[in-house]
Design a protein around this motif. Structure first.
Motif, PDB file in Angstrom:
ATOM      1  N   SER A   1      44.924  43.474  31.501  1.00 28.69           N
ATOM      2  CA  SER A   1      43.616  42.818  31.563  1.00 28.69           C
ATOM      3  C   SER A   1      42.787  43.358  32.723  1.00 28.69           C
ATOM      4  O   SER A   1      42.458  42.623  33.667  1.00 28.69           O
TER       5      SER A   1
ATOM      6  N   GLY B   1      39.560  41.588  34.026  1.00 25.48           N
ATOM      7  CA  GLY B   1      39.525  40.382  33.213  1.00 25.48           C
ATOM      8  C   GLY B   1      39.336  40.625  31.735  1.00 25.48           C
ATOM      9  O   GLY B   1      39.226  39.670  30.962  1.00 25.48           O
TER      10      GLY B   1
ATOM     11  N   LEU C   1      42.993  36.701  38.297  1.00 26.03           N
ATOM     12  CA  LEU C   1      43.546  37.113  37.019  1.00 26.03           C
ATOM     13  C   LEU C   1      44.463  38.318  37.188  1.00 26.03           C
ATOM     14  O   LEU C   1      44.194  39.205  37.994  1.00 26.03           O
TER      15      LEU C   1
ATOM     16  N   GLY D   1      43.429  43.861  37.801  1.00 30.05           N
ATOM     17  CA  GLY D   1      43.761  43.046  36.635  1.00 30.05           C
ATOM     18  C   GLY D   1      44.874  43.635  35.798  1.00 30.05           C
ATOM     19  O   GLY D   1      45.495  42.940  35.002  1.00 30.05           O
TER      20      GLY D   1
ATOM     21  N   ARG E   1      45.044  43.560  41.468  1.00 31.35           N
ATOM     22  CA  ARG E   1      44.682  42.201  41.114  1.00 31.35           C
ATOM     23  C   ARG E   1      43.169  42.079  41.001  1.00 31.35           C
ATOM     24  O   ARG E   1      42.421  42.822  41.607  1.00 31.35           O
TER      25      ARG E   1
ATOM     26  N   GLN F   1      46.364  33.684  34.624  1.00 30.55           N
ATOM     27  CA  GLN F   1      45.371  33.151  35.545  1.00 30.55           C
ATOM     28  C   GLN F   1      46.082  32.292  36.572  1.00 30.55           C
ATOM     29  O   GLN F   1      46.745  31.309  36.246  1.00 30.55           O
TER      30      GLN F   1
ATOM     31  N   GLN G   1      47.664  37.758  29.607  1.00 35.17           N
ATOM     32  CA  GLN G   1      46.825  37.603  30.798  1.00 35.17           C
ATOM     33  C   GLN G   1      47.273  36.360  31.551  1.00 35.17           C
ATOM     34  O   GLN G   1      47.542  35.317  30.942  1.00 35.17           O
TER      35      GLN G   1
END
Length: 364
Positions: free
Chosen positions: A168, A171, A85, A214, A7, A80, A78
């Motif tokens: 991602s 990010g 993210l 991510g 993460r 959020q 992606q």
């Protein structure tokens, strides 16, 4: 070996090294044409054919990569969740997206960005299943250009297969890395720090494709364009201050993803996990030398596997089948390799006496 979730909290700036150009001296070949001892011979023609075939094969492989990316990337999004993210994979045409439970955390609403747009879409939680570190969210509106991914057959995943990881990382949405399947059937345990689920995950696919913060919840894809796993964990090396161990990442296999996500979508929750359980609450205990020595039973679920086998609070489990049990993690890993309904032997101590009991495993 330790593992960490992938993460990420926020994107970061990256520095790129300059690319160098390679000048090919083709004029030398032209000037010497016909002058070499092999010119015009069978050996010379064979060498020339081999040289011509090499770039052709490379171009074919590159084209295959690009086609897979073109086909699959619209299915990778992606996610959020607050200020964190992660990634997700579109599961069906109704806007269901599968991701990791540690990506959604305790949130119930999310902003989702697709590969074709910078405009975030709203989504809500359908359900989360921390025991397998999987969750499903649903887009409030399914936009044009988003399509469901195809999931492969986990039983056909082989060591050495070329794979692409899409997600991602840090990010950076719609990023792709490349590697191979390094191993299959791995069992790893995720920590509980920083929102981790503490899940013990069996049959994980190990890959050398770069898995960074991510990437969690994204796609590990074969060259047939099939998702064979959901990248979830990256190994860390305690000797390097728990920094990431390059080239050692783990993905939840597609078969598990389909089983768990399918139940969540149909029933709103997981009704058949396929995960074996003793139906106890336990804690690791240490011996007189402060070494982990077993799992003390804190409580026993009424009518559960341990209760039916005659185990009770205060017993200390030291073995399950042929596996020595020293910690709660080792017990979880042993159970991860078993199935509900399977019969096995539990070795334990009660009041200092060593005992055994036959147990029929329940379901977590």
């Amino acid at each position: 070996m330790d593992v960490s979730r992938t993460r990420v909290s926020r994107p970061r700036a990256l520095v790129a090294a300059p690319a160098c150009a390679l000048l090919l001296a083709t004029s030398c070949t032209a000037a010497g044409a016909g002058a070499g001892p092999e010119s015009g011979t069978g050996a010379g023609r064979e060498a020339a054919t081999t040289r011509a075939a090499a770039p052709a094969a490379a171009n074919d492989l590159q084209a295959e990569y690009q086609q897979v990316i073109k086909d699959v990337l619209p299915s990778v999004v992606q996610i959020q969740a607050g200020d964190a993210l992660g990634s997700g994979v579109v599961y069906d045409g109704r806007g269901h997206v599968v991701t990791n439970a540690h990506v959604v955390g305790d949130r119930t609403d999310f902003r989702v960005t697709t590969a074709h747009s910078e405009d975030p879409l709203s989504a809500r939680l359908v359900s989360t299943y921390p025991e397998q570190d999987l969750a499903v969210v649903k887009l409030d509106k399914v936009p044009e250009g988003v399509r469901a991914a195809g999931f492969g057959d986990s039983s056909k995943v082989e060591v050495g297969q070329i794979v692409l990881a899409m997600g991602s990382p840090l990010g950076l949405s719609s990023s792709v890395t490349q590697g191979i399947v390094s191993a299959t059937g791995r069992t790893v345990t995720e920590g509980r720090e920083d929102g981790g689920t503490g899940a013990t995950l069996a049959n994980m696919v190990q890959t050398s494709a770069a898995i960074n913060p991510g990437n969690s919840g994204g796609a590990l894809v074969n060259l047939d364009g099939q998702v064979i796993g959901i990248p979830t964990l990256a190994a860390t090396d305690p000797a390097l201050g728990d920094s990431a161990a390059p080239g050692i990442g783990f993905a939840i296999p597609a078969s598990t993803v389909k089983t768990i996500a399918g139940q969540i979508i149909r029933n709103g929750k997981v009704t058949d996990s396929g995960r074996a359980a003793l139906d106890i609450t336990g804690r690791t205990v240490v011996d007189d030398d402060y070494r982990a020595a077993g799992v003390a039973i804190v409580s026993v679920g009424d009518g559960g596997a341990a209760d039916r086998a005659g185990l009770r609070a205060g017993d200390v489990i030291t073995g399950l089948g042929d596996t020595d049990i020293t910690t709660i993690t080792s017990l979880s890993e042993a159970l991860a390799s078993m199935r509900p309904g399977e019969r096995t032997e539990v070795t334990y101590t009660r009041g200092g006496d060593r005992r055994t009991a036959e147990v029929t495993l329940g379901e977590q």
